[in-house]
Design a protein around this motif. Structure first.
Motif, PDB file in Angstrom:
ATOM      1  N   ASP A 115       6.081 -15.882  13.144  1.00 48.51           N
ATOM      2  CA  ASP A 115       5.659 -14.607  13.722  1.00 48.51           C
ATOM      3  C   ASP A 115       6.788 -13.610  13.543  1.00 48.51           C
ATOM      4  O   ASP A 115       7.913 -13.852  13.971  1.00 48.51           O
ATOM      5  N   TYR A 116       6.470 -12.488  12.900  1.00 50.83           N
ATOM      6  CA  TYR A 116       7.467 -11.455  12.642  1.00 50.83           C
ATOM      7  C   TYR A 116       7.111 -10.141  13.340  1.00 50.83           C
ATOM      8  O   TYR A 116       7.448  -9.070  12.851  1.00 50.83           O
ATOM      9  N   GLY A 117       6.398 -10.242  14.445  1.00 52.06           N
ATOM     10  CA  GLY A 117       5.990  -9.034  15.149  1.00 52.06           C
ATOM     11  C   GLY A 117       4.875  -8.294  14.450  1.00 52.06           C
ATOM     12  O   GLY A 117       4.727  -7.090  14.639  1.00 52.06           O
ATOM     13  N   ASP A 118       4.077  -9.025  13.661  1.00 53.04           N
ATOM     14  CA  ASP A 118       2.984  -8.399  12.931  1.00 53.04           C
ATOM     15  C   ASP A 118       1.654  -8.837  13.528  1.00 53.04           C
ATOM     16  O   ASP A 118       1.596  -9.570  14.515  1.00 53.04           O
ATOM     17  N   GLY A 119       0.583  -8.409  12.920  1.00 52.20           N
ATOM     18  CA  GLY A 119      -0.757  -8.771  13.363  1.00 52.20           C
ATOM     19  C   GLY A 119      -1.762  -8.295  12.354  1.00 52.20           C
ATOM     20  O   GLY A 119      -1.438  -7.552  11.414  1.00 52.20           O
ATOM     21  N   GLY A 120      -3.005  -8.728  12.514  1.00 46.85           N
ATOM     22  CA  GLY A 120      -4.009  -8.332  11.533  1.00 46.85           C
ATOM     23  C   GLY A 120      -5.423  -8.559  12.006  1.00 46.85           C
ATOM     24  O   GLY A 120      -5.688  -9.175  13.044  1.00 46.85           O
ATOM     25  N   LEU A 121      -6.358  -8.029  11.209  1.00 46.07           N
ATOM     26  CA  LEU A 121      -7.791  -8.132  11.462  1.00 46.07           C
ATOM     27  C   LEU A 121      -8.495  -8.576  10.189  1.00 46.07           C
ATOM     28  O   LEU A 121      -8.097  -8.212   9.080  1.00 46.07           O
ATOM     29  N   TRP A 122      -9.553  -9.358  10.361  1.00 43.76           N
ATOM     30  CA  TRP A 122     -10.444  -9.698   9.259  1.00 43.76           C
ATOM     31  C   TRP A 122     -11.748  -8.939   9.405  1.00 43.76           C
ATOM     32  O   TRP A 122     -12.291  -8.813  10.501  1.00 43.76           O
ATOM     33  N   LEU A 123     -12.262  -8.453   8.270  1.00 45.08           N
ATOM     34  CA  LEU A 123     -13.571  -7.826   8.219  1.00 45.08           C
ATOM     35  C   LEU A 123     -14.395  -8.533   7.156  1.00 45.08           C
ATOM     36  O   LEU A 123     -13.948  -8.672   6.002  1.00 45.08           O
ATOM     37  N   ASN A 124     -15.567  -9.002   7.532  1.00 42.30           N
ATOM     38  CA  ASN A 124     -16.510  -9.540   6.565  1.00 42.30           C
ATOM     39  C   ASN A 124     -17.313  -8.368   6.019  1.00 42.30           C
ATOM     40  O   ASN A 124     -18.212  -7.850   6.685  1.00 42.30           O
ATOM     41  N   ILE A 125     -16.961  -7.924   4.820  1.00 41.74           N
ATOM     42  CA  ILE A 125     -17.549  -6.704   4.247  1.00 41.74           C
ATOM     43  C   ILE A 125     -18.657  -7.032   3.262  1.00 41.74           C
ATOM     44  O   ILE A 125     -19.018  -6.178   2.436  1.00 41.74           O
ATOM     45  N   THR A 126     -19.223  -8.215   3.329  1.00 40.40           N
ATOM     46  CA  THR A 126     -20.317  -8.584   2.424  1.00 40.40           C
ATOM     47  C   THR A 126     -21.499  -7.645   2.640  1.00 40.40           C
ATOM     48  O   THR A 126     -22.036  -7.534   3.745  1.00 40.40           O
ATOM     49  N   GLY A 127     -21.911  -6.936   1.600  1.00 38.21           N
ATOM     50  CA  GLY A 127     -23.031  -6.013   1.682  1.00 38.21           C
ATOM     51  C   GLY A 127     -22.735  -4.701   2.365  1.00 38.21           C
ATOM     52  O   GLY A 127     -23.674  -3.946   2.642  1.00 38.21           O
ATOM     53  N   CYS A 128     -21.465  -4.404   2.663  1.00 35.55           N
ATOM     54  CA  CYS A 128     -21.108  -3.166   3.370  1.00 35.55           C
ATOM     55  C   CYS A 128     -20.335  -2.182   2.496  1.00 35.55           C
ATOM     56  O   CYS A 128     -20.325  -0.977   2.790  1.00 35.55           O
ATOM     57  N   ALA A 129     -19.676  -2.662   1.461  1.00 35.41           N
ATOM     58  CA  ALA A 129     -18.757  -1.801   0.712  1.00 35.41           C
ATOM     59  C   ALA A 129     -19.465  -0.657   0.011  1.00 35.41           C
ATOM     60  O   ALA A 129     -18.892   0.440  -0.138  1.00 35.41           O
ATOM     61  N   HIS A 130     -20.709  -0.852  -0.439  1.00 36.46           N
ATOM     62  CA  HIS A 130     -21.397   0.216  -1.181  1.00 36.46           C
ATOM     63  C   HIS A 130     -21.678   1.434  -0.310  1.00 36.46           C
ATOM     64  O   HIS A 130     -21.899   2.534  -0.822  1.00 36.46           O
ATOM     65  N   LEU A 131     -21.658   1.263   1.009  1.00 36.96           N
ATOM     66  CA  LEU A 131     -21.879   2.395   1.910  1.00 36.96           C
ATOM     67  C   LEU A 131     -20.687   3.342   1.942  1.00 36.96           C
ATOM     68  O   LEU A 131     -20.805   4.473   2.439  1.00 36.96           O
ATOM     69  N   PHE A 132     -19.546   2.911   1.423  1.00 36.16           N
ATOM     70  CA  PHE A 132     -18.330   3.720   1.443  1.00 36.16           C
ATOM     71  C   PHE A 132     -17.780   3.952   0.044  1.00 36.16           C
ATOM     72  O   PHE A 132     -16.588   4.154  -0.143  1.00 36.16           O
ATOM     73  N   GLY A 133     -18.664   3.892  -0.952  1.00 41.52           N
ATOM     74  CA  GLY A 133     -18.229   4.149  -2.316  1.00 41.52           C
ATOM     75  C   GLY A 133     -17.603   2.961  -2.999  1.00 41.52           C
ATOM     76  O   GLY A 133     -16.800   3.146  -3.918  1.00 41.52           O
ATOM     77  N   GLY A 134     -17.934   1.770  -2.584  1.00 44.30           N
ATOM     78  CA  GLY A 134     -17.377   0.574  -3.186  1.00 44.30           C
ATOM     79  C   GLY A 134     -16.183   0.047  -2.409  1.00 44.30           C
ATOM     80  O   GLY A 134     -15.722   0.640  -1.424  1.00 44.30           O
ATOM     81  N   GLU A 135     -15.659  -1.096  -2.860  1.00 41.17           N
ATOM     82  CA  GLU A 135     -14.541  -1.724  -2.160  1.00 41.17           C
ATOM     83  C   GLU A 135     -13.290  -0.865  -2.205  1.00 41.17           C
ATOM     84  O   GLU A 135     -12.540  -0.795  -1.225  1.00 41.17           O
ATOM     85  N   ALA A 136     -13.058  -0.200  -3.334  1.00 42.99           N
ATOM     86  CA  ALA A 136     -11.873   0.659  -3.437  1.00 42.99           C
ATOM     87  C   ALA A 136     -11.981   1.850  -2.487  1.00 42.99           C
ATOM     88  O   ALA A 136     -11.004   2.220  -1.819  1.00 42.99           O
ATOM     89  N   GLY A 137     -13.166   2.446  -2.392  1.00 38.87           N
ATOM     90  CA  GLY A 137     -13.341   3.574  -1.468  1.00 38.87           C
ATOM     91  C   GLY A 137     -13.209   3.156  -0.018  1.00 38.87           C
ATOM     92  O   GLY A 137     -12.614   3.876   0.799  1.00 38.87           O
ATOM     93  N   MET A 138     -13.740   1.982   0.319  1.00 33.18           N
ATOM     94  CA  MET A 138     -13.586   1.489   1.681  1.00 33.18           C
ATOM     95  C   MET A 138     -12.130   1.225   2.006  1.00 33.18           C
ATOM     96  O   MET A 138     -11.643   1.582   3.095  1.00 33.18           O
ATOM     97  N   ALA A 139     -11.415   0.593   1.076  1.00 35.24           N
ATOM     98  CA  ALA A 139      -9.999   0.298   1.321  1.00 35.24           C
ATOM     99  C   ALA A 139      -9.184   1.574   1.478  1.00 35.24           C
ATOM    100  O   ALA A 139      -8.309   1.657   2.350  1.00 35.24           O
ATOM    101  N   ASP A 140      -9.453   2.581   0.651  1.00 34.49           N
ATOM    102  CA  ASP A 140      -8.709   3.847   0.776  1.00 34.49           C
ATOM    103  C   ASP A 140      -8.973   4.511   2.122  1.00 34.49           C
ATOM    104  O   ASP A 140      -8.050   5.034   2.762  1.00 34.49           O
TER     105      ASP A 140
END
Length: 516
Positions: A115-140
């Motif tokens: 543990d380095y004082g970090d943290g994170g979240l998982w998102l299951n984006i199956t079938g969701c990325a196209h709503l935001f312009g693809g995976e690259a658009g969602m990530a941006d």
């Protein structure tokens, strides 16, 4: 076969970024430009947990003892780690992230993973990325918004949760693994990308296995025998051969009832009848689930689209429809139906477990009184409003004059302890000094002079001894500040609360309250 896609949001400096966003009010330091670290005590040694960018540039690293860090950088600013607040930040971000995917999971790290004082979240984006312009658009979009919140972030995308976790930390091309390319993209990652403990990673390094690609050609039985089952399980999870179950956030249960009316409601009688009908059904549902209302909202949509809402609160969880309707009825007079109300909504905005009572084998004679008192406080709070009605709350401490506080009439104020001695009905804001005359033979009080009235002290009860609060008297004598309380019958039959406080010189006598 549908390929699942996962996105991992990594906050590498969560512990320090949280302090930078909201620094302590009494801290006089620039946490952005000055070297700053979050510390935590482990094994009798205070070590660095999270470090900001200037601290990393000064060659500090997580896990370093604080004494060594001070030797390298005497001007290092440190603050204690707050794991609970870090988890609260992740929970808040998880509720924010459900705009991109309904399946969001907070990383719950086991104790064997560093543990380095970090943290994170998982998102299951199956079938969701196209709503935001693809995976690259969602990530941006996600990267831009999380960065604007003040958190340093990196993202990873892959076919598996383990692959997304590794891509966010070790992928050099924006953390994006193409569909079906997890095996090839993760080949050059170090074995630490498998979410292994330090001991497991050191064991693989001693065997000459430093990259994930070094594990691919090994027989499974040989890998199990030499490195253990954890390494094999993590490798299978990374490559998708073994499913990984994430604890996704569950959407909150909405306790509400809605009804549209074929003919708009235009008078107060119809509005009250419809509200009572919906409220009866809602309370019946809550009783089946063992829940009670603490805050109730009623919303009415007019034919022109405008909404009128009223809200009431209760001091105790309740599912009694008549009581709730009585509270709402006082507010319904402020609802203007206009040209008619076409839809009504009753919503329990805040619910709590309903306390059950055993009334067959052992009657709780005080339970009806508690319910009646709660109903009375609700009506007083809604009629008087503001701070005109309040209840007494209990504070931790030894001093009786500091034991009580005012709290809201709908607050969860703690009741008085069962073993609390009798207390006066009226407390004086400032104790009133008295003169005490002592008997020369026994040394006991003989007469008391209070408000220019002298009366004998032959009817005294006590003393009740109250020791000083030790955490506020570390630099004083244990006896200094000791108090003895007496009940004295004064003029006109009034019972006074007499206090004797031990001081450095003579004892100080005062009256601090009146019983009756």
């Amino acid at each position: 076969m549908t390929t699942h896609r996962f996105l991992y949001i990594w906050l590498p400096r969560l512990a320090t970024d949280r302090y930078i966003r909201k620094p302590p009010p009494d801290l006089d330091a620039d946490l952005i430009r000055q070297p700053f670290a979050v510390t935590e005590a482990a094994g009798g040694v205070v070590r660095l947990l999270g470090i900001n960018r200037p601290g990393l540039q000064a060659r500090l690293h997580s896990g370093m003892p604080l004494a060594d860090a001070r030797a390298i950088l005497p001007s290092l600013v440190t603050l204690p780690a707050r794991r609970d607040q870090d988890r609260a930040v992740l929970q808040t971000l998880s509720r924010w992230a459900d705009r991109y995917s309904p399946w969001v999971a907070v990383e719950r790290r086991t104790t064997d993973i560093p543990d380095y004082g970090d943290g994170g979240l998982w998102l299951n984006i199956t079938g969701c990325a196209h709503l935001f312009g693809g995976e690259a658009g969602m990530a941006d979009a996600i990267h831009r918004q999380v960065t604007s919140m003040g958190y340093d972030t990196r993202l990873g995308m892959a076919d598996t949760p383990g692959g997304a976790w590794a891509a966010a930390r070790y992928h050099t091309e924006g953390g994006h693994m193409p569909p079906g390319g997890t095996r090839d993209a993760a080949a050059d990652f170090p074995v630490q990308a498998l979410r292994l403990s330090d001991n497991s990673a050191d064991l693989l390094a001693r065997l000459g296995l430093r990259r994930i690609a070094d594990l691919y050609p090994l027989p499974r039985a040989s890998l199990m025998a030499r490195a253990g089952g954890v390494v094999l399980r993590r490798l299978d999870q990374l490559l998708g051969r073994l499913p990984e179950h994430l604890s996704y956030n569950q959407p909150p249960r909405l306790h509400s009832l809605r009804r549209s009316w074929p003919e708009p409601l235009i008078d107060g009688t119809g509005l009250r009848d419809s509200t009572r009908h919906l409220l009866d059904r809602l309370c019946a549902q809550l009783r089946e689930e063992g829940l009670g209302v603490r805050q109730l909202a009623a919303q009415y949509r007019r034919v022109d689209g405008t909404i009128c809402a009223v809200t009431v609160g209760t001091s105790l969880p309740t599912a009694a429809a008549p009581h709730l309707f009585r509270l709402l009825e006082d507010r319904l007079t402020t609802v203007d139906p206009g040209f008619g109300i076409e839809e009504s909504l009753i919503w329990a905005r805040r619910v709590e477990p309903l306390k059950t009572r055993q009334t067959d084998l052992e009657n709780d004679v005080g339970a009806p009184d508690k319910l009646a008192l709660g109903a009375l406080m609700d009506r007083l709070g809604h009629r008087l409003k503001g701070q005109a009605a309040y209840r007494a709350g209990i504070l931790p401490g030894h001093r009786p004059d500091r034991l009580f506080r005012r709290s809201g009439i709908s607050s969860d104020g703690a009741g008085a302890p069962d073993d609390l001695p009798p207390r006066p009905l009226r407390f004086f804001t400032r104790p009133e000094p008295v003169d005490v005359t002592f008997c020369p033979d026994s040394g006991t009080p003989n007469a008391i002079t209070w408000r220019r009235m002298t009366f004998p002290a032959d009817r005294m009860e006590g003393p009740e001894r109250v020791w000083p609060e030790w955490w506020t008297a570390l630099d004083r004598s244990p006896v200094e500040g000791l108090r003895d309380y007496y009940q004295v019958t004064g003029p006109k039959g009034r019972r006074l609360w007499l206090c004797r406080e031990r001081a450095a010189g003579d004892d100080q006598w005062s009256v601090q309250g009146i019983f009756s």
